[in-house]
Design an enzyme around this catalytic site. Structure first.
Site, PDB file in Angstrom:
ATOM      1  N   GLU A 182       0.827  -1.213   0.000  1.00  0.00           N
ATOM      2  CA  GLU A 182       0.000   0.000   0.000  1.00  0.00           C
ATOM      3  C   GLU A 182       0.862   1.264   0.000  1.00  0.00           C
ATOM      4  OE1 GLU A 182      -4.031  -1.421   2.253  1.00  0.00           O
ATOM      5  OE2 GLU A 182      -2.332  -0.985   3.544  1.00  0.00           O
ATOM      6  N   GLU A 266      -7.158  -7.107  -1.706  1.00  0.00           N
ATOM      7  CA  GLU A 266      -7.852  -7.010  -0.424  1.00  0.00           C
ATOM      8  C   GLU A 266      -9.331  -6.761  -0.686  1.00  0.00           C
ATOM      9  OE1 GLU A 266      -6.068  -4.357   2.392  1.00  0.00           O
ATOM     10  OE2 GLU A 266      -4.145  -5.425   2.390  1.00  0.00           O
TER      11      GLU A 266
END
Length: 621
Positions: A182, A266
């Site tokens: 991320e 995710e």
């Protein structure tokens, strides 16, 4: 002769078995597809972290994923979980045996996706970074900073030594490795750093992973609108939380040569939870609908979390926002996931399983039997020891001003800051640099609390002549996400002020890390309402099973059972119970120790229940 024949037969059987066990498969990203043994494959993965599940239950939880219809498991690797002290590494004991976890997944027929960071986030203490990195004044985490990169290289090298032979290229189940994590979101938050510097850092981590021996396909993971900062040339970008398939394809095509494959790394079936905030729930029907959309459109996905588990001990992290300053995560990492914290199949689980049976061609096994649950109606607490009396057993560290946890060479737990006053003083006590929660005592009497969670940094105080001020400070978890991750020291990190005057000179600091179950047998029994207490007792069991400690009538603290730190409790909720894995209980005698920081009511017993309570904000602070 028969003996020789049997020996030779056994020898050839072993050779045959080993050859079969080491049979190499292939996995590649090619022509817009994931290819396993040269055949297109859609990845149906579930995130599950070995560190959040007792090792004894790994196989059960992996079987649960397989029975949900998944064909892969993804896991973060937490640097600080294995690098337990400077220069000390542990990849072998208990839950830390990552290689065994990966092998167990393979035995259960699951492929493995490895997410080594070195930054993880994951609502984990400091996002996975070791706390002592902050002790190096020249080190800047998550940046193109040589001392930090040098530390990352040591970690990545140590990790590779444990798992590189478990890659699919070497006959193992690991098919993909994530580079950083991320990073696009961090780039968007740290605009004070030039984009080129961010990219140099991201590339350096990628090169380290390759040089250490990771040679399977790599991927990055970000929100689709953040690929600009997080994508790495030549590496597959995957999306987090993207429900719109058109957006997913558009973003991936832009950064991956105009073609897939397309993966949501995710896919959130639930969400994280903070103390003093409502527990987040997501309807099963919504998750089933989105799952079917992915299945119908050939989108690979990783359910984050498929099974969350528990933030045992002091492993839970925290978020930050300007309103609350810090938002510590609760002990449970249930996440409203398809597989509950205790490993139960939920309505969400069955909805996904039914869909997978409809769409996938491979066989889906039966759901494993639920682990036995027991109830212990009453556990007698036979001793109570005053935590402030621990000062008699601890050699303090002196200082002209309060020292941080890091300066005291302590990562987690508690520090008792103590100072005697030779003149009376009264007025406003102010600790703007409190990290994170403090009980305040004058001559042993509780006079209030300071609380970073609720921005409570001051209170009125009266200290008599020759009086003692004690401040018991708790680290509630380092920030694991966002730009504030670089400001993560704990304890008292500023001057202690009274009436705007700094209180300096003759501070005594007593370290109470509680990294192991405290032994209090040499201290006298004492239980004064309002003072922090260590309660202890023992209980006998004829049978073992999972259970949940009911902490709804307690205040704030931690619990040890048979030496295992179950994590934090706090009556503000939403969590009111603590999960006790049955594999940590014993037939016969068991021990319990409870640190109660508030002790607003004295206790003589504690009980367990068969159902967790994770969504009650009925408590008060």
């Amino acid at each position: 002769m028969k003996l020789i024949y049997k020996t030779l037969l056994l020898f050839f059987i072993l050779i045959s078995f080993n050859a079969s066990a080491q049979k190499k498969h292939t996995f590649e990203i090619k022509n817009g597809s994931f290819l396993y043994d040269s055949k297109p494959i859609q990845i149906h993965s579930g995130e599950m972290h070995y560190a959040r599940i007792p090792k004894e239950y790994w196989r059960h939880r992996l079987k649960m994923l397989k029975a949900m219809g998944l064909n892969a498991v993804a896991t973060y690797v937490f640097w600080n979980y294995h690098n337990t002290a400077p220069g000390v590494w542990d990849f072998k004991t208990g839950n830390r045996n990552l290689a065994e976890y990966i092998k167990t997944a393979a035995e259960e027929g699951l492929l493995v996706i490895l997410r080594p960071g070195p930054y993880a986030c994951a609502e984990w203490e400091f996002g996975g970074y070791p706390w002592w990195l902050q002790k190096n004044p020249g080190l800047v985490i998550r940046s193109n900073n040589q001392p930090f990169l040098d530390s990352c290289k040591v970690y990545i090298t140590k990790l590779a030594e444990q798992v590189k032979n478990l890659q699919v290229s070497n006959g193992g189940p690991v098919i993909m490795v994530q580079a950083e994590n991320e990073f696009g979101s961090y780039v968007s938050q740290r605009k004070d750093i030039p984009l080129e510097e961010h990219r140099k850092y991201n590339k350096a981590i990628f090169e380290m992973l390759k040089n250490a021996g990771f040679n399977v396909p790599f991927f990055t993971s970000d929100g689709t609108w953040l690929f600009e900062g997080g994508a790495i040339p030549g590496v597959l970008p995957t999306a987090n939380g993207e429900n719109n398939i058109d957006n997913l394809k558009k973003a991936v095509d832009k950064y991956h040569g105009g073609m897939g494959p397309y993966m949501v790394a995710e896919f959130y079936p639930g969400w994280l939870d903070h103390w003093a905030e409502p527990f987040n729930r997501v309807p099963a029907a919504d998750i089933a609908k989105q799952t079917e959309k992915y299945l119908q459109n050939g989108i690979s996905f990783n359910v984050y979390m498929a099974h969350g588990g528990t933030n045992f001990g002091f492993t839970s992290g925290a978020n930050y926002n300007e309103e609350h300053d810090i938002q510590p995560d609760i002990t449970s990492y249930d996440y409203d996931a398809p597989v509950s914290e205790a490993g139960w199949a939920t309505e969400k689980y069955m909805a996904i399983r039914d869909l997978m049976k409809k769409y996938v061609k491979y066989p889906i096994p039966a759901v494993p039997e639920k682990i036995k649950v027991i109830e212990i109606p009453e556990i007698k607490l036979t001793r109570a020891v005053d935590v402030l009396d621990l000062k008699k057993t601890i050699t303090p560290v002196g200082g002209d001003k309060p020292l941080t946890f890091e300066e005291l060479n302590q990562g987690s737990g508690y520090v008792l800051y103590s100072r005697r006053f030779n003149q009376p003083v009264n007025g406003k006590l102010q600790i703007k640099g409190l990290r994170d929660y403090a009980g305040v005592y004058v001559n042993g009497k509780r006079v209030g609390e300071l609380n970073r969670v609720q921005n409570k940094y001051e209170l009125d105080i009266t200290i008599p002549f020759n009086g003692t001020l004690d401040i018991l400070v708790e680290n509630m978890g380092r920030i694991n996400y966002g730009e504030q991750i670089i400001h993560n020291t704990k304890g008292i990190i500023s001057d202690v002020m009274i009436n705007d005057f700094a209180i300096t000179g003759s501070w005594q600091m007593y370290k109470m890390p509680f990294d192991v179950q405290p032994q209090t047998g040499k201290l006298p029994e004492k239980n004064i309402e309002g003072r922090p207490v260590l309660y202890s007792g023992s209980f006998e069991l004829a049978e073992t099973g999972d259970t949940f400690l009911d902490m709804s009538s307690w205040g704030k603290g931690i619990v040890f059972v048979n030496g295992h730190n179950l994590g934090r409790f706090w009556n503000v909720g939403p969590q009111q119970t603590l999960y006790v894995p049955g594999c940590w209980l014993a037939k016969g005698k068991n021990e319990i120790v409870i640190l109660e920081q508030l002790n607003q009511t004295t206790h003589s017993t504690v009980r367990t229940v068969k159902q967790p309570v994770l969504d009650s904000l009925s408590g008060s602070n």
